[in-house]
Scaffold this active site. Structure first.
Site, PDB file in Angstrom:
ATOM      1  N   PRO A   1       0.790  -1.222   0.000  1.00  0.00           N
ATOM      2  CG  PRO A   1      -0.164  -1.133   2.113  1.00  0.00           C
ATOM      3  CD  PRO A   1       0.526  -2.071   1.171  1.00  0.00           C
ATOM      4  CG  ASN A   2      -0.335   4.441   1.214  1.00  0.00           C
ATOM      5  OD1 ASN A   2      -1.296   4.897   0.596  1.00  0.00           O
ATOM      6  ND2 ASN A   2      -0.425   4.058   2.472  1.00  0.00           N
TER       7      ASN A   2
ATOM      8  NE  ARG B   1       0.022  13.302  -2.039  1.00  0.00           N
ATOM      9  CZ  ARG B   1      -0.309  13.608  -3.290  1.00  0.00           C
ATOM     10  NH1 ARG B   1       0.614  13.946  -4.145  1.00  0.00           N
ATOM     11  NH2 ARG B   1      -1.565  13.560  -3.694  1.00  0.00           N
TER      12      ARG B   1
ATOM     13  CE1 TYR C   1       9.315   5.045   2.895  1.00  0.00           C
ATOM     14  CE2 TYR C   1       7.645   6.775   2.862  1.00  0.00           C
ATOM     15  CZ  TYR C   1       8.218   5.667   3.464  1.00  0.00           C
ATOM     16  OH  TYR C   1       7.692   5.177   4.626  1.00  0.00           O
TER      17      TYR C   1
ATOM     18  CG  ASN D   1       8.294  -2.231   0.160  1.00  0.00           C
ATOM     19  OD1 ASN D   1       7.752  -2.347   1.260  1.00  0.00           O
ATOM     20  ND2 ASN D   1       8.944  -1.146  -0.198  1.00  0.00           N
TER      21      ASN D   1
ATOM     22  CB  ALA E   1       1.880   0.313   6.548  1.00  0.00           C
TER      23      ALA E   1
ATOM     24  CD  GLU F   1      10.095  -7.917   5.604  1.00  0.00           C
ATOM     25  OE1 GLU F   1      10.257  -9.035   6.155  1.00  0.00           O
ATOM     26  OE2 GLU F   1       9.870  -6.881   6.235  1.00  0.00           O
TER      27      GLU F   1
ATOM     28  CG  HIS G   1      11.166  -2.777   4.273  1.00  0.00           C
ATOM     29  ND1 HIS G   1       9.812  -2.584   4.189  1.00  0.00           N
ATOM     30  CD2 HIS G   1      11.349  -3.971   4.882  1.00  0.00           C
ATOM     31  CE1 HIS G   1       9.194  -3.605   4.752  1.00  0.00           C
ATOM     32  NE2 HIS G   1      10.103  -4.469   5.174  1.00  0.00           N
TER      33      HIS G   1
ATOM     34  NE  ARG H   1      10.956   5.625   8.328  1.00  0.00           N
ATOM     35  CZ  ARG H   1       9.963   5.564   7.434  1.00  0.00           C
ATOM     36  NH1 ARG H   1       9.936   4.590   6.543  1.00  0.00           N
ATOM     37  NH2 ARG H   1       9.017   6.483   7.445  1.00  0.00           N
TER      38      ARG H   1
HETATM   39  O1  CA2 Z   1      10.694   1.600   3.582  1.00  0.00           O
HETATM   40  C1  CA2 Z   1       9.811   0.970   3.002  1.00  0.00           C
HETATM   41  O2  CA2 Z   1       9.935   0.495   1.885  1.00  0.00           O
HETATM   42  C2  CA2 Z   1       8.437   0.809   3.690  1.00  0.00           C
HETATM   43  O3  CA2 Z   1       7.950  -0.489   3.374  1.00  0.00           O
HETATM   44  C3  CA2 Z   1       7.545   1.868   3.099  1.00  0.00           C
HETATM   45  C4  CA2 Z   1       6.163   1.886   3.754  1.00  0.00           C
HETATM   46  C5  CA2 Z   1       6.284   1.959   5.275  1.00  0.00           C
HETATM   47  O4  CA2 Z   1       4.997   1.864   5.864  1.00  0.00           O
HETATM   48  C6  CA2 Z   1       7.162   0.868   5.830  1.00  0.00           C
HETATM   49  O5  CA2 Z   1       7.271   1.033   7.234  1.00  0.00           O
HETATM   50  C7  CA2 Z   1       8.537   0.922   5.198  1.00  0.00           C
HETATM   51  C8  CA2 Z   1       5.381   3.110   3.304  1.00  0.00           C
HETATM   52  C9  CA2 Z   1       5.147   3.160   1.846  1.00  0.00           C
HETATM   53  C10 CA2 Z   1       4.405   4.432   1.575  1.00  0.00           C
HETATM   54  O6  CA2 Z   1       5.098   5.125   0.581  1.00  0.00           O
HETATM   55  C11 CA2 Z   1       4.802   6.439   0.404  1.00  0.00           C
HETATM   56  C12 CA2 Z   1       5.438   7.054  -0.627  1.00  0.00           C
HETATM   57  C13 CA2 Z   1       5.215   8.381  -0.843  1.00  0.00           C
HETATM   58  C14 CA2 Z   1       4.351   9.090  -0.027  1.00  0.00           C
HETATM   59  C15 CA2 Z   1       3.706   8.467   1.003  1.00  0.00           C
HETATM   60  C16 CA2 Z   1       3.934   7.125   1.234  1.00  0.00           C
END
Ligand code: CA2
Length: 161
Positions: free
Chosen positions: A22-23, A30, A35, A87, A90, A113, A115, A122
């Site tokens: 997700p996201n 964003r 990221y 990946n 969350a 897995e 990230h 974090r």
């Molecule tokens: O570091 C990673 O790859 C994560 O899997 C990214 C997830 C986060 O919840 C994990 O803890 C670590 C979040 C992905 C959301 O990505 C976004 C990208 C741009 C704007 C908002 C969120």
């Protein structure tokens, strides 16, 4: 820049499915400070360019904001992929359902897995992965290179015997 056409996969290439949770569709649009500036399409293109250079054929790159869609994709890969690079976003921190799906195919499929960020550096909740005990291994903190390392790790594990 001219578009690079990756070479066709070798007939005995290791087949890898890429799953994004997700996201991750928001990448590059964003929160670039956390990221990076690359979009998900940029990342998929880089993975597809890199994979054949390490003996991997990418079966598909799939992103979903829906837990069920990710869960469905895992057993569906049983006959089409040797490995999954995921990946879970969350869902990493609480989806026992995704972990169970990974366990259910672990007799046939290596799961890596990955990230983008170093989840261990974090917030407290990101230090816990319920996916890690079900996966073959975890790679975190290397940005887009986490996926490329994941693809290489998948190749190494599938071909190790
Ligand atoms: O570091 C990673 O790859 C994560 O899997 C990214 C997830 C986060 O919840 C994990 O803890 C670590 C979040 C992905 C959301 O990505 C976004 C990208 C741009 C704007 C908002 C969120």
């Amino acid at each position: 820049m001219p578009e690079i056409t990756p070479p066709p996969p070798a007939p005995n290439a290791v087949r890898v499915l890429i799953l994004h949770g997700p996201n991750l569709n928001l990448l590059g649009l964003r929160e670039p400070g956390v990221y990076g500036t690359q979009t998900l399409a940029d990342i998929d293109a880089r993975i597809r360019e890199y994979a054949p250079t390490v003996g991997v054929a990418i079966v598909d790159c799939l992103q979903s904001n829906h837990e069920g869609a990710l869960i469905d994709a895992i057993p569906a890969a049983r006959d089409t992929a040797d490995a999954i690079v995921i990946n879970p976003g969350a869902y990493t921190h609480y989806s026992h359902a995704i972990a169970d799906a990974i366990r259910a195919v672990s007799d046939r499929i290596v799961t890596v897995e990955v990230h983008l960020s170093n989840v261990h550096a974090r917030e407290e909740f990101r230090r816990v992965s319920v996916i890690a005990p079900a996966a073959t291994g975890q790679i975190a903190g290397f940005g887009v290179a986490s996926y490329l390392l994941g693809v290489s790790a998948a190749f190494a594990m599938v071909t190790k015997n």
